[in-house]
Design an enzyme around this catalytic site. Structure first.
Site, short mmCIF file in Angstrom:
data_model
loop_
_atom_site.label_atom_id
_atom_site.label_comp_id
_atom_site.label_asym_id
_atom_site.label_seq_id
_atom_site.Cartn_x
_atom_site.Cartn_y
_atom_site.Cartn_z
N ASP A 153 36.72 46.09 30.80
CA ASP A 153 37.71 47.13 31.04
C ASP A 153 38.49 46.87 32.33
OD1 ASP A 153 38.76 49.92 30.43
OD2 ASP A 153 37.91 50.24 32.42
N ALA A 154 39.81 46.97 32.24
CA ALA A 154 40.71 46.99 33.40
C ALA A 154 40.35 45.98 34.47
CB ALA A 154 40.76 48.40 33.99
N GLU A 193 40.73 43.41 29.35
CA GLU A 193 41.86 44.32 29.37
C GLU A 193 42.54 44.11 30.72
OE1 GLU A 193 43.09 49.05 29.33
OE2 GLU A 193 41.21 48.38 30.24
N ASP A 198 43.15 53.96 23.84
CA ASP A 198 44.02 54.33 24.95
C ASP A 198 45.32 54.97 24.46
OD1 ASP A 198 42.84 53.88 27.40
OD2 ASP A 198 43.29 51.75 27.40
#
Length: 593
Positions: free
Chosen positions: A261-262, A298, A394
């Protein structure tokens, strides 16, 4: 495997198995472990580690740590099992006790795959891994190859998205705990389905985040809270913890890959950043296990270096999510142009993202107010390194009501979007329920036990959307259990003819991608895309195949270079006359020249 014995500490997979407990607490003056209800003094060791042997403790023992004079026992930052929630004690878990049946599983590489994003808490009414197993044959029948589970690590409360986790390696108990995950993976492998897990290492949730009490795990800030300490004092131990966590998921839960994630929120100035190091460790583990393991990032940077090999100066990720194609498709299909969608209203956005990945590739982003991204070298970078999707958690969940595109668009337009994604040179991803045009919303929801925190999240959500013109009463209360319940998939929808048509067409498109090598060909420099003068017709060129989409409401005649033969059409048959294909409004056709 990673050796963290010096100075990083012991491998976390053996925590407490033989009564040996270790914890990193470099600033503590004294540490005790409370195991099976009794306190034991821990001895300091090198590099801030504390150790104790507790006779009689082992698998099934509950334990927690007490730091200095604080009487409140804290769960283990490396916990593998939290049966009483994130505020309760940890439990010693023996990975070796699970009896696996997937010994013949050799894995599935991501190239050529079809990914299915799944949230355990709303995939079924029960919201458990065990209940989800029943529906694995449906996914295999659809043609899915990889299931990407949204985060499972322990978070406060019963229901939530999973991005508020605070214990990175403990499977959320309401989902079933660690052995339930193993049973799910075991059952998926029996269906020839690989399983990926979304892991959140860039921040902690707001409730139960005790990790910083033990040591300098965080420094600085991100949009979601404190930033992971990857390059400051003590960061060797933090990086060791992250690597252990990732390898533990892959090795001991038999997972086939991780979605990170991110990663743009991971601030790391060291000569060897964390992500290339993680890539190298996972590659070594894959070699040892004899099956492929994937890392999917991501990233908001639109940086092709994310998926370049380490030897070429990249981060070594196998793939990354690419929002730009989603945004271009969303604008083309729905006509929405607010917020970051405004940049994608250009008629060239869709053909560009279908063939060159990024729309923002060193170009100005009005949403960011600056130049953004860098171009992908389409002659050297294969398309399978980028995930393409018509929807994701998202893009649905961050809408005020969590409304899916199926709430606003007719099936024909949804299928046009699906055809472009599933016939693209990228790795397609489907968000759960999309395959039958599910109309159930997927709004943001949580269930924090602290009333003040719950009210703060409720107010924050309403304030966020009030700035966009939404009335408070029109924004679902994220703390109301009914908000979560509204997101549970309704499989009864599939009996409706429109939904059944969408499901049949998704199956046909996935089967066609498998059957026709030109559709799975990842070479971006062999893919082309064109739009008509009005922007309502789109032609995707894949070798001798053409994917013809008519996004308008009227019939459209699309002229080709040669007389084609039809392979698949979304609504009956397309009309072919010489070199011209007449495609009905809001439909697609796949033809061969």
């Amino acid at each position: 495997m990673t050796d963290h014995t010096a100075p990083y500490g012991p491998r976390s997979s053996g925590l407490g198995l033989h009564g040996d407990f270790s914890v990193w607490a470099p600033d503590a003056h004294s540490v005790h472990v409370r195991a099976d209800g009794r306190d034991h003094t821990m001895a300091p060791g090198p590099h801030g580690w504390w150790h104790a042997r507790v006779p009689g403790a082992g698998p099934g023992s509950d334990y927690a740590y007490l730091l200095d004079d604080d009487p409140v026992p804290l769960p283990d930052p490396r916990s593998r099992h939290q049966p009483r929630g994130v505020h309760g004690p940890s439990r010693v878990h023996d990975h070796g006790r699970y009896e696996w049946t997937d010994r013949t599983w050799t894995g599935r590489p991501l190239p050529g795959g079809i990914v299915y994003e799944l949230h355990v808490g709303t995939f079924t009414a029960e919201g458990t891994l065990t209940a989800a197993i029943e529906h694995l044959p449906d996914l295999a029948d659809l043609g899915i190859t990889h299931i990407q589970l949204m985060p499972l690590n322990a978070f406060d409360g019963t229901h939530g998205w999973g991005y508020d986790g605070v214990l990175w390696s403990a499977v959320h108990q309401p989902y079933g705990g660690p052995d339930a995950l193993k049973a799910f993976v075991d059952a998926a492998h029996a269906q020839e389905l690989a399983v990926l897990l979304d892991v959140v290492l860039n921040h902690l949730g707001p409730s139960g985040a005790y990790m910083p009490r033990f040591g300098p795990y965080f420094r600085g800030e991100t949009d979601w809270g404190p930033s992971l300490n990857l390059d400051g004092p003590g960061s060797d131990h933090v990086r060791g913890h992250v690597l252990d966590c990732a390898l533990d998921w892959l090795e001991h839960h038999h997972l086939d890959g991780l979605r990170l994630d991110a990663v743009h929120a991971l601030s790391d100035t060291r000569a060897v950043p964390l992500l290339p190091r993680l890539s190298a460790e996972v590659e070594a583990l894959a070699t040892h296990l004899g099956r492929p393991l994937s890392l999917i990032a991501e990233s908001d940077r639109n940086d092709p270096a994310t998926v370049l090999p380490r030897e070429a100066g990249g981060l070594g990720m196998n793939a990354q999510w690419s929002d730009d194609l989603h945004h271009a498709l969303h604008v083309a299909l729905s006509g929405e142009k607010h917020g970051y969608y405004a940049d994608f209203a250009d008629p060239e956005a869709l053909p560009t993202t279908l063939t060159r990945v990024f729309w923002h590739a060193g170009t100005h982003s009005s949403f960011r107010g600056r130049t953004h991204g860098a171009p992908v070298d389409t002659t050297r970078t294969p398309g399978h390194r980028f995930l393409a999707y018509l929807s994701s958690h998202d893009q649905i969940g961050n809408r005020a009501r969590g409304d899916r595109m199926a709430r606003h668009l007719p099936p024909g337009l949804l299928l046009c979007g699906a055809a472009l994604v599933l016939c693209s040179p990228y790795t397609p991803m489907i968000f759960m329920g999309e395959e039958w045009a599910a109309r159930t919303p997927w709004p943001f929801f949580a269930s924090f036990t602290d009333p003040d925190l719950a009210e703060g999240v409720r107010r924050g959500r309403r304030h966020e959307f009030a700035a966009l013109g939404w009335r408070a009463e029109d924004v679902p209360d994220p703390m109301d259990p009914a908000t979560r319940d509204s997101a549970i998939l309704d499989r009864g929808e599939r009996d409706n003819e429109d939904h059944a048509l969408v499901l049949r067409t998704y199956r046909s498109l996935i089967a066609l991608r498998r059957r026709e090598p030109e559709l799975s060909d990842p070479r971006l420099d062999r893919c082309g895309a064109l739009t008509g003068d009005d922007g309502r017709t789109v032609v995707l060129l894949r070798g001798r195949l053409r994917v013809l989409c008519n996004l308008g409401t009227e019939n459209a005649g699309i002229e080709l270079d040669a007389a084609p033969t039809e392979i698949l059409a979304s609504h009956g048959r397309a009309g072919i006359s010489g070199n011209t294909v007449r495609v009905p409004g809001q439909s697609f056709a796949v033809v061969r020249l």
